[in-house]
Write a protein that holds these residues in place. Structure first.
Motif, PDB file in Angstrom:
ATOM      1  N   UNK A   1       0.854  -1.186   0.000  1.00  0.00           N
ATOM      2  CA  UNK A   1       0.000   0.000   0.000  1.00  0.00           C
ATOM      3  C   UNK A   1       0.887   1.233   0.000  1.00  0.00           C
ATOM      4  N   UNK A   2       0.421   2.318  -0.607  1.00  0.00           N
ATOM      5  CA  UNK A   2       1.216   3.537  -0.509  1.00  0.00           C
ATOM      6  C   UNK A   2       1.037   4.140   0.882  1.00  0.00           C
ATOM      7  N   UNK A   3       1.869   5.105   1.213  1.00  0.00           N
ATOM      8  CA  UNK A   3       1.895   5.675   2.562  1.00  0.00           C
ATOM      9  C   UNK A   3       0.525   6.190   3.012  1.00  0.00           C
ATOM     10  N   UNK A   4      -0.213   6.842   2.118  1.00  0.00           N
ATOM     11  CA  UNK A   4      -1.541   7.354   2.463  1.00  0.00           C
ATOM     12  C   UNK A   4      -2.518   6.246   2.801  1.00  0.00           C
ATOM     13  N   UNK A   5      -2.463   5.136   2.076  1.00  0.00           N
ATOM     14  CA  UNK A   5      -3.360   4.020   2.347  1.00  0.00           C
ATOM     15  C   UNK A   5      -2.991   3.301   3.638  1.00  0.00           C
ATOM     16  N   UNK A   6      -1.706   3.226   3.935  1.00  0.00           N
ATOM     17  CA  UNK A   6      -1.282   2.624   5.195  1.00  0.00           C
ATOM     18  C   UNK A   6      -1.781   3.481   6.351  1.00  0.00           C
ATOM     19  N   UNK A   7      -1.654   4.788   6.218  1.00  0.00           N
ATOM     20  CA  UNK A   7      -2.137   5.697   7.257  1.00  0.00           C
ATOM     21  C   UNK A   7      -3.649   5.553   7.425  1.00  0.00           C
ATOM     22  N   UNK A   8      -4.389   5.462   6.337  1.00  0.00           N
ATOM     23  CA  UNK A   8      -5.843   5.271   6.400  1.00  0.00           C
ATOM     24  C   UNK A   8      -6.187   3.960   7.103  1.00  0.00           C
ATOM     25  N   UNK A   9      -5.474   2.892   6.758  1.00  0.00           N
ATOM     26  CA  UNK A   9      -5.682   1.606   7.420  1.00  0.00           C
ATOM     27  C   UNK A   9      -5.451   1.740   8.919  1.00  0.00           C
ATOM     28  N   UNK A  10      -4.348   2.374   9.323  1.00  0.00           N
ATOM     29  CA  UNK A  10      -4.039   2.527  10.743  1.00  0.00           C
ATOM     30  C   UNK A  10      -5.076   3.403  11.447  1.00  0.00           C
ATOM     31  N   UNK A  11      -5.551   4.442  10.784  1.00  0.00           N
ATOM     32  CA  UNK A  11      -6.587   5.282  11.406  1.00  0.00           C
ATOM     33  C   UNK A  11      -7.873   4.489  11.620  1.00  0.00           C
ATOM     34  N   UNK A  12      -8.249   3.671  10.646  1.00  0.00           N
ATOM     35  CA  UNK A  12      -9.434   2.828  10.808  1.00  0.00           C
ATOM     36  C   UNK A  12      -9.252   1.819  11.924  1.00  0.00           C
ATOM     37  N   UNK A  13      -8.059   1.263  12.024  1.00  0.00           N
ATOM     38  CA  UNK A  13      -7.774   0.351  13.131  1.00  0.00           C
ATOM     39  C   UNK A  13      -7.878   1.081  14.467  1.00  0.00           C
ATOM     40  N   UNK A  14      -7.339   2.300  14.530  1.00  0.00           N
ATOM     41  CA  UNK A  14      -7.379   3.075  15.765  1.00  0.00           C
ATOM     42  C   UNK A  14      -8.814   3.383  16.183  1.00  0.00           C
ATOM     43  N   UNK A  15      -9.676   3.646  15.225  1.00  0.00           N
ATOM     44  CA  UNK A  15     -11.069   3.975  15.532  1.00  0.00           C
ATOM     45  C   UNK A  15     -11.892   2.749  15.923  1.00  0.00           C
ATOM     46  N   UNK A  16     -11.508   1.574  15.430  1.00  0.00           N
ATOM     47  CA  UNK A  16     -12.408   0.433  15.531  1.00  0.00           C
ATOM     48  C   UNK A  16     -11.861  -0.796  16.247  1.00  0.00           C
ATOM     49  N   UNK A  17     -10.669  -0.731  16.793  1.00  0.00           N
ATOM     50  CA  UNK A  17     -10.140  -1.905  17.496  1.00  0.00           C
ATOM     51  C   UNK A  17      -9.814  -1.555  18.935  1.00  0.00           C
ATOM     52  N   UNK A  18     -10.187  -2.452  19.834  1.00  0.00           N
ATOM     53  CA  UNK A  18      -9.856  -2.311  21.249  1.00  0.00           C
ATOM     54  C   UNK A  18      -9.480  -3.646  21.869  1.00  0.00           C
ATOM     55  N   UNK A  19      -9.473  -4.704  21.073  1.00  0.00           N
ATOM     56  CA  UNK A  19      -9.269  -6.037  21.605  1.00  0.00           C
ATOM     57  C   UNK A  19      -7.959  -6.685  21.172  1.00  0.00           C
ATOM     58  N   UNK A  20      -7.051  -5.904  20.602  1.00  0.00           N
ATOM     59  CA  UNK A  20      -5.798  -6.497  20.138  1.00  0.00           C
ATOM     60  C   UNK A  20      -4.971  -6.937  21.342  1.00  0.00           C
ATOM     61  N   UNK A  21      -4.564  -8.195  21.310  1.00  0.00           N
ATOM     62  CA  UNK A  21      -3.731  -8.764  22.360  1.00  0.00           C
ATOM     63  C   UNK A  21      -2.269  -8.782  21.911  1.00  0.00           C
ATOM     64  N   UNK A  22      -2.042  -9.096  20.628  1.00  0.00           N
ATOM     65  CA  UNK A  22      -0.683  -9.180  20.085  1.00  0.00           C
ATOM     66  C   UNK A  22      -0.582  -8.336  18.825  1.00  0.00           C
ATOM     67  N   UNK A  23       0.403  -7.442  18.804  1.00  0.00           N
ATOM     68  CA  UNK A  23       0.636  -6.565  17.665  1.00  0.00           C
ATOM     69  C   UNK A  23       2.078  -6.756  17.215  1.00  0.00           C
ATOM     70  N   UNK A  24       2.250  -7.239  15.992  1.00  0.00           N
ATOM     71  CA  UNK A  24       3.570  -7.563  15.460  1.00  0.00           C
ATOM     72  C   UNK A  24       3.782  -6.779  14.168  1.00  0.00           C
ATOM     73  N   UNK A  25       4.738  -5.878  14.181  1.00  0.00           N
ATOM     74  CA  UNK A  25       5.032  -5.056  13.012  1.00  0.00           C
ATOM     75  C   UNK A  25       6.414  -5.407  12.491  1.00  0.00           C
ATOM     76  N   UNK A  26       6.461  -5.851  11.277  1.00  0.00           N
ATOM     77  CA  UNK A  26       7.736  -6.173  10.634  1.00  0.00           C
ATOM     78  C   UNK A  26       7.981  -5.132   9.555  1.00  0.00           C
ATOM     79  N   UNK A  27       9.182  -4.668   9.439  1.00  0.00           N
ATOM     80  CA  UNK A  27       9.500  -3.707   8.381  1.00  0.00           C
ATOM     81  C   UNK A  27       8.819  -2.373   8.561  1.00  0.00           C
ATOM     82  N   UNK A  28       8.740  -1.891   9.776  1.00  0.00           N
ATOM     83  CA  UNK A  28       8.126  -0.596  10.062  1.00  0.00           C
ATOM     84  C   UNK A  28       9.237   0.435  10.112  1.00  0.00           C
TER      85      UNK A  28
END
Length: 96
Positions: free
Chosen positions: A20-47
């Motif tokens: 995804x381009x940078x804008x789409x990644x940011x949009x994805x993360x914003x949607x995750x921020x608005x709609x997720x509260x149950x994440x137990x494990x968060x694994x980011x590779x290549x960030x």
């Protein structure tokens, strides 16, 4: 959005920017921020530090809003400043 609200384990690929381009990644993360509260494990590779401040801000929001975040890993292959991610994790530890 219902899909996001049920996420408990989230692992992002080695280079999300290649998918995804940078804008789409940011949009994805914003949607995750608005709609997720149950994440137990968060694994980011290549960030990478060049993803931009808005992406880091969205990631910090994701971290702070989780009710039971127990595992967080980030790997980028080199030393980088993480724009407040460490303080967000400290905040998460205080509310747990």
């Amino acid at each position: 959005m219902k899909f996001f609200s049920q996420l408990q384990n989230l692992s992002l690929p080695v280079d999300i920017k290649s998918l995804l381009d940078n804008g789409n990644v940011t949009t994805l993360f914003r949607n995750l921020a608005k709609n997720t509260m149950k994440i137990i494990a968060l694994n980011l590779k290549g960030f990478y530090k060049d993803y931009g401040a808005s992406l880091f801000h969205a990631l910090i929001c994701i971290i702070k809003l989780q009710k039971e975040l127990r595992k967080f890993s980030i790997f980028n292959g080199y030393h980088a400043r993480f724009h407040g991610i460490i303080s967000a994790l400290k905040y998460q530890k205080k509310i747990s």
